[in-house]
Design an enzyme around this catalytic site. Structure first.
Site, mmCIF file in Angstrom:
data_model
loop_
_atom_site.group_PDB
_atom_site.id
_atom_site.type_symbol
_atom_site.label_atom_id
_atom_site.label_comp_id
_atom_site.label_asym_id
_atom_site.label_seq_id
_atom_site.Cartn_x
_atom_site.Cartn_y
_atom_site.Cartn_z
ATOM 1 N N HIS A 6 0.818 -1.214 0.000
ATOM 2 C CA HIS A 6 0.000 0.000 0.000
ATOM 3 C C HIS A 6 0.853 1.265 0.000
ATOM 4 O O HIS A 6 0.388 2.339 0.385
ATOM 5 C CB HIS A 6 -0.994 -0.026 1.168
ATOM 6 N N ASP A 26 -5.538 5.423 9.922
ATOM 7 C CA ASP A 26 -6.950 5.583 9.572
ATOM 8 C C ASP A 26 -7.504 4.330 8.898
ATOM 9 O O ASP A 26 -8.680 4.032 8.988
ATOM 10 C CB ASP A 26 -7.119 6.744 8.578
ATOM 11 N N GLU A 45 -8.994 14.509 14.699
ATOM 12 C CA GLU A 45 -8.464 14.780 13.361
ATOM 13 C C GLU A 45 -9.179 15.997 12.805
ATOM 14 O O GLU A 45 -10.112 16.518 13.415
ATOM 15 C CB GLU A 45 -8.676 13.580 12.417
HETATM 16 P P1 FAD Z 1 4.380 -1.847 1.921
HETATM 17 O O1 FAD Z 1 3.870 -0.816 0.984
HETATM 18 O O2 FAD Z 1 4.296 -3.233 1.493
HETATM 19 O O3 FAD Z 1 5.886 -1.491 2.351
HETATM 20 C C1 FAD Z 1 6.234 -0.181 2.738
HETATM 21 C C2 FAD Z 1 7.738 -0.096 3.028
HETATM 22 O O4 FAD Z 1 8.025 -0.814 4.211
HETATM 23 C C3 FAD Z 1 8.625 -0.691 1.951
HETATM 24 O O5 FAD Z 1 9.831 0.007 1.896
HETATM 25 C C4 FAD Z 1 8.853 -2.096 2.439
HETATM 26 O O6 FAD Z 1 10.053 -2.654 1.920
HETATM 27 C C5 FAD Z 1 8.928 -1.886 3.928
HETATM 28 N N1 FAD Z 1 8.440 -3.031 4.690
HETATM 29 C C6 FAD Z 1 7.276 -3.692 4.565
HETATM 30 N N2 FAD Z 1 7.196 -4.678 5.472
HETATM 31 C C7 FAD Z 1 8.353 -4.639 6.174
HETATM 32 C C8 FAD Z 1 8.885 -5.396 7.241
HETATM 33 N N3 FAD Z 1 8.211 -6.417 7.769
HETATM 34 N N4 FAD Z 1 10.106 -5.073 7.708
HETATM 35 C C9 FAD Z 1 10.811 -4.056 7.186
HETATM 36 N N5 FAD Z 1 10.364 -3.305 6.173
HETATM 37 C C10 FAD Z 1 9.140 -3.594 5.680
HETATM 38 N N6 FAD Z 1 -0.172 5.702 7.049
HETATM 39 C C11 FAD Z 1 -0.322 6.272 8.248
HETATM 40 O O7 FAD Z 1 0.643 6.447 8.992
HETATM 41 N N7 FAD Z 1 -1.554 6.650 8.689
HETATM 42 C C12 FAD Z 1 -2.685 6.452 7.957
HETATM 43 O O8 FAD Z 1 -3.772 6.790 8.396
HETATM 44 C C13 FAD Z 1 -2.544 5.832 6.682
HETATM 45 N N8 FAD Z 1 -3.626 5.585 5.931
HETATM 46 C C14 FAD Z 1 -3.469 4.966 4.726
HETATM 47 C C15 FAD Z 1 -4.615 4.694 3.962
HETATM 48 C C16 FAD Z 1 -4.490 4.045 2.750
HETATM 49 C C17 FAD Z 1 -5.722 3.779 1.936
HETATM 50 C C18 FAD Z 1 -3.202 3.695 2.274
HETATM 51 C C19 FAD Z 1 -3.049 3.034 0.945
HETATM 52 C C20 FAD Z 1 -2.062 3.972 3.009
HETATM 53 C C21 FAD Z 1 -2.186 4.613 4.250
HETATM 54 N N9 FAD Z 1 -1.076 4.917 5.035
HETATM 55 C C22 FAD Z 1 -1.243 5.491 6.258
HETATM 56 C C23 FAD Z 1 0.294 4.659 4.541
HETATM 57 C C24 FAD Z 1 0.785 3.329 5.003
HETATM 58 O O9 FAD Z 1 0.984 3.314 6.386
HETATM 59 C C25 FAD Z 1 2.137 2.991 4.361
HETATM 60 O O10 FAD Z 1 2.067 3.111 2.981
HETATM 61 C C26 FAD Z 1 2.560 1.571 4.749
HETATM 62 O O11 FAD Z 1 3.882 1.377 4.374
HETATM 63 C C27 FAD Z 1 1.684 0.571 4.049
HETATM 64 O O12 FAD Z 1 1.876 -0.702 4.635
HETATM 65 P P2 FAD Z 1 2.108 -1.942 3.705
HETATM 66 O O13 FAD Z 1 2.006 -3.125 4.572
HETATM 67 O O14 FAD Z 1 1.247 -1.909 2.524
HETATM 68 O O15 FAD Z 1 3.639 -1.655 3.327
#
Ligand code: FAD
Length: 519
Positions: A106, A168, A279
């Site tokens: 994400h 969120d 918020e």
């Molecule tokens: P990924 O996109 O899969 O990875 C993100 C990064 O972290 C990459 O660099 C990856 O290599 C690294 N990573 C992933 N897993 C690990 C691990 N286990 N160890 C080490 N590194 C790792 N963020 C907020 O803070 N607050 C919010 O309210 C919020 N709302 C969101 C709402 C939506 C609809 C979306 C799409 C995103 C939102 N985000 C928010 C952003 C979100 O927190 C970050 O994009 C987060 O990285 C997404 O998590 P993911 O599991 O999809 O990570």
């Protein structure tokens, strides 16, 4: 398990000198465009490492739908050992290959990508029978990092417990948000998610697994929190829990005056007995409140709200929530009434909802499903998230919301603006935040189309340039920079610490190349 001790000042100086000499003298051997010949035939990865085009294709893109960065292969690990073996293989190879943990993908800019390397699909580790252990007495949960926060919530609620700090949206992995920060309306009170972790297991870029906490391998612990995946792959996190409330009293107040809006927000986040969640958002004269949040207002009120937006062009919404259960049921109404009376919102524009705790935390899901059903979820998301120091927020509002954004008239999607307290963060963690005691999170959560997303990109650039020219000391959250120069500016005086940690924990620069920090 290995142990990393925090080095002395002399050590740090020596490391810095070594880093500079090594950078100058050594050709960078990472980011090779092909994997070692023996990796696909390696028995350790049989049935787990795939080059199937469907897997590679889906690992090449993310929620942002702006980048397409193809790995050579995807690892679907079934154990921590699989990940350790892969990192070791890269670390020990003559020419190492890049690899990135992918949580739920994400990110919005290819942050979890590994060009010509291996994407580690962390979600393949999820085992519903294990993977979360709750300690009722210790009030914590040991969670596999591949779990989504919604899954953690469901599990802990079964025992009447809950984590305290949230994002969120809950369909993000624990490892993904801990690599950034994890912020939401609870942050002012409980700190970001990275402030609510007691211990982690991390596999470093050398393929060594270490347990870390504030007392054990503390440098690695703080490095990995907000570390953008640069220092290791988090495989387990121990998350703080509290007794779960049952319900949420959720109020929204509309404002036409930004200074009244921010004054009320700042006062509420300074009160010890204030709301549990706070918020704010901006509504622009761009038609009906048609985004994830439109369901927050009763349909019968939409026209009245739209005409207020039309009249003022920009209005603001303050959202506050108090949790309660049977024991506090009687006092919560009184407390909310008192709170409402103390606010300077536009009288008559207050909206109340009484929902379950779960429905409140999972509120964005409704909007997601609605957008999905209209085909508007898997579209480009040129997001921009910023931390703006409190002293600059009025200038920001005037120059950005009422200036750039109104003038360009293209912004769609939620536009968030809410304050948080710096003292709930820890400077040893990798996330960079402003120096002031209070700062605002501002989120432009745009949804675009495949033909117009670069207009939003231009607007993002315009916003960043405006802030830079006005010397507002604004910092990107979920940062993205096209060059290392941008990152050096992002970290400022903390860049050297970040670099030293990179050399200490991932000296061959294998991990999370999609962040584009170490090209
Ligand atoms: P990924 O996109 O899969 O990875 C993100 C990064 O972290 C990459 O660099 C990856 O290599 C690294 N990573 C992933 N897993 C690990 C691990 N286990 N160890 C080490 N590194 C790792 N963020 C907020 O803070 N607050 C919010 O309210 C919020 N709302 C969101 C709402 C939506 C609809 C979306 C799409 C995103 C939102 N985000 C928010 C952003 C979100 O927190 C970050 O994009 C987060 O990285 C997404 O998590 P993911 O599991 O999809 O990570």
């Amino acid at each position: 398990m290995v142990s990393y001790n925090f080095p002395s000042q002399i050590h740090l100086l020596m490391i810095t000198i070594l880093v500079i000499i090594t950078t100058l003298l050594t050709p960078i051997t990472t980011n090779t465009s092909s994997l070692p010949w023996n990796i696909l035939s390696n028995d350790n990865f049989a049935g787990k490492l795939t080059t199937a085009s469907s897997s590679v294709e889906s690992a090449a893109t993310d929620f942002g739908h702006i980048t397409k960065i193809f790995p050579s292969a995807v690892l679907n690990p079934s154990s921590v050992q699989d990940i350790t073996d892969l990192i070791k293989l890269s670390f020990d190879s003559q020419s190492s290959f890049p690899l990135a943990a992918r949580g739920h993908g994400h990110s919005h800019r290819g942050q979890a990508a590994a060009k010509d390397g291996v994407v580690v699909n962390m979600r393949s580790m999820v085992n519903r029978d294990r993977g979360i252990k709750v300690s009722r007495t210790g009030l914590y949960a040991d969670v596999d990092s591949a779990w989504l926060w919604i899954e953690v919530l469901n599990k802990t609620l079964e025992l009447g417990l809950t984590p305290v700090s949230w994002t969120d949206y809950l369909y993000l992995t624990v490892g993904g948000t801990l690599s950034n920060g994890g912020i939401s309306g609870q942050t002012f009170r409980y700190g970001p998610q990275i402030s609510n972790v007691l211990e982690m297991d991390v596999i470093t870029g050398k393929g060594e697994i270490a347990t870390c906490s504030k007392d054990m391998n503390s440098d690695l612990f703080y490095a990995a929190l907000g570390g953008l995946g640069q220092f290791g792959i988090i495989t387990r996190a121990r998350i703080k829990l509290e007794l779960a409330p049952k319900k949420a009293k959720w109020l929204r107040f509309l404002y036409t005056d930004f200074s009244e809006f921010t004054r009320d927000q700042e006062r509420l986040i300074s009160e010890t007995n204030g709301p549990h969640f706070l918020e704010g958002s901006v509504m622009l004269d761009h038609g009906p409140p048609d985004n994830w949040r439109s369901t927050y207002y009763p349909p019968s009120e939409h026209m009245r709200i739209v005409s207020m937006v039309k009249q003022h062009r920009v209005i603001y919404c303050l959202e506050v929530v108090k949790y309660y259960d049977e024991t506090s049921q009687h006092s919560v109404n009184e407390e909310m009434e008192e709170l409402s009376d103390s606010l300077n919102y536009e009288r008559g524009f207050v909206y109340e909802k009484d929902v379950t705790y779960m429905d409140f935390l999972n509120r964005v899901r409704t909007g997601e499903l609605k957008l999905k059903s209209k085909g508007k979820w898997d579209v480009p998301h040129p997001w921009l998230n910023l931390f703006v120091p409190k002293s600059q927020i009025s200038r920001f509002e005037y120059g950005v919301f009422k200036g750039i954004i109104l003038r360009n008239n293209i912004t769609t999607g939620p536009l968030l603006v809410y304050p948080m307290n710096r003292n709930k963060w820890n400077d040893r963690m990798s996330t960079v935040i402003p120096e002031e005691d209070v700062f605002y999170a501002v989120g432009f959560l745009r949804s675009a189309s495949f033909d117009n997303w670069d207009d939003y990109e231009k607007e993002n650039m315009e916003v960043l340039k405006f802030c830079e020219d006005a010397n507002m000391r604004v910092i990107q959250y979920l940062p993205y920079y096209a060059s290392q120069e941008g990152w050096v500016g992002h970290f400022g005086p903390r860049w050297n610490i970040f670099l030293e940690r990179k050399y200490r924990y991932d000296p061959r620069m294998i991990l999370s190349p999609g962040q584009n920090i170490f090209p």
